[in-house]
Design a protein around this motif. Structure first.
Motif, PDB file in Angstrom:
ATOM      1  N   ARG A 249       0.829  -1.214   0.000  1.00 48.59           N
ATOM      2  CA  ARG A 249       0.000   0.000   0.000  1.00 48.59           C
ATOM      3  C   ARG A 249       0.864   1.265   0.000  1.00 48.59           C
ATOM      4  O   ARG A 249       0.860   2.050   0.939  1.00 48.59           O
ATOM      5  CB  ARG A 249      -0.925  -0.027   1.214  1.00 48.59           C
ATOM      6  N   GLY A 252      -0.785   4.649   0.465  1.00 53.08           N
ATOM      7  CA  GLY A 252      -1.163   4.956   1.834  1.00 53.08           C
ATOM      8  C   GLY A 252      -0.163   5.836   2.560  1.00 53.08           C
ATOM      9  O   GLY A 252      -0.475   6.386   3.630  1.00 53.08           O
ATOM     10  N   ASP A 259      -5.160   6.535   2.618  1.00 54.20           N
ATOM     11  CA  ASP A 259      -6.115   5.426   2.708  1.00 54.20           C
ATOM     12  C   ASP A 259      -7.208   5.533   1.654  1.00 54.20           C
ATOM     13  O   ASP A 259      -7.597   4.530   1.025  1.00 54.20           O
ATOM     14  CB  ASP A 259      -6.740   5.383   4.105  1.00 54.20           C
ATOM     15  N   GLU A 262      -5.844   4.628  -1.792  1.00 51.87           N
ATOM     16  CA  GLU A 262      -5.773   3.177  -1.962  1.00 51.87           C
ATOM     17  C   GLU A 262      -7.165   2.606  -2.260  1.00 51.87           C
ATOM     18  O   GLU A 262      -7.330   1.710  -3.106  1.00 51.87           O
ATOM     19  CB  GLU A 262      -5.198   2.507  -0.711  1.00 51.87           C
TER      20      GLU A 262
END
Length: 312
Positions: A249, A252, A259, A262
């Motif tokens: 991620r 992120g 967040d 993503e």
């Protein structure tokens, strides 16, 4: 295909012809024929024939330049054509040349015919004369496919922007494209995704990410290509499609908005499933954006699966 100033989150948002050794034997019936001259003429004819074969994209191995409407496009091919098997064509992401896919191409070429190319503005190809559209990129792709595969079927495997171009191309060329592999492909709604997550009022890193990506989508990129948001994903026929997203991620890491970035990236990957009823989505758990670099075996196995299904 997000671009951000933070290095760890950059770029989210590639024959020797089968000519046997030929030996010419002339049968001369006239007295006084110059054997040396005849041999040179035969050798010259053979060399011309070999050179003609080498220009046929379906047969050459190595790299060459292809003239596309007066522009030079760098093309690479490896492996031997096989009856009933589609030619695999690898498509790199924005800012990358075909060399970034060389390892995947070399591995696949052990059993398949595999080609890659530099889009205009990338790698060893010429710069575009001005701004390009996705359709313009598709026209270049058509010229490459006609050269390396003739009228035969192809499997397109595209990373990032290369994936978006492949996914937009396939619905209009169902007679040619028999399978797709999308490696963390740019979302069909990338601009809306970014502006929906990062508001115009954002400051700091978020503001930089937003501004940088909007500039890229408006043509400030090596290819001069304009990328619009278009939520419509048209079907490409009943073909096998594998969509593979990153598992590490890295988006992120973008402060405050990571967040949600993503989340919308995953939603964008899911949109590509509408290309076919035979689409499937998977995650390369140990990969960032460059799946074919971080986990080349994942990319290779997916391309092989799709090619096998396309040839069945």
């Amino acid at each position: 295909m997000f671009r951000t100033i933070r290095t760890t989150a950059l770029t989210a948002l590639c024959c020797a012809a089968a000519v046997p050794g030929l030996v010419g034997c002339g049968v001369l019936s006239e007295v006084g024929t110059d054997l040396g001259s005849a041999a040179e003429e035969v050798q010259s004819d053979l060399e011309d024939a070999a050179n003609e074969v080498l220009t046929e994209g379906q047969l050459f191995t190595g790299t060459k330049t292809l003239d596309v409407d007066g522009a030079s496009v760098n093309v690479s091919c490896s492996g031997t054509p096989a009856d009933g098997r589609p030619v695999i064509v690898l498509m790199a992401g924005m800012g990358d040349g075909l060399d970034t896919l060389a390892g995947v191409q070399e591995t696949l070429a052990e059993d398949e015919r595999v080609c890659s190319y530099d889009r205009l503005g990338e790698g060893e190809s010429d710069q575009p004369e001005g701004l390009q559209s996705i359709d313009d990129a598709g026209a270049t792709l058509t010229a490459v496919l006609e050269d390396v595969a003739g009228d035969g079927p192809v499997v397109l495997a595209g990373h990032s922007l290369g994936g978006l171009i492949a996914a937009r191309y396939a619905p209009d060329h169902q007679d040619r494209v028999s399978g797709l592999v999308l490696l963390d492909a740019t979302s069909p709604t990338m601009i809306d995704d970014i502006t929906g997550v990062i508001p115009e009022s954002a400051t700091g890193e978020g503001a930089e990410v937003r501004a940088q990506n909007l500039a890229i989508f408006q043509g400030e990129n090596p290819e001069g290509i304009l990328i619009d948001s278009d939520p419509e994903v048209r079907p490409a026929g009943d073909i096998p499609v594998e969509v593979i997203q990153h598992g590490v991620r890295y988006l992120g890491e973008i402060a405050e908005y990571g967040d949600d970035l993503e989340r919308v990236w995953t939603e964008g990957q899911e949109q590509w499933l509408a290309l076919s009823d035979r689409s499937q989505l998977s995650t390369a758990e140990e990969s960032g954006h460059y799946i074919h670099v971080d986990q080349p075996d994942v990319a290779v196995e997916a391309i092989r699966r799709v090619t096998d299904e396309a040839a069945a």
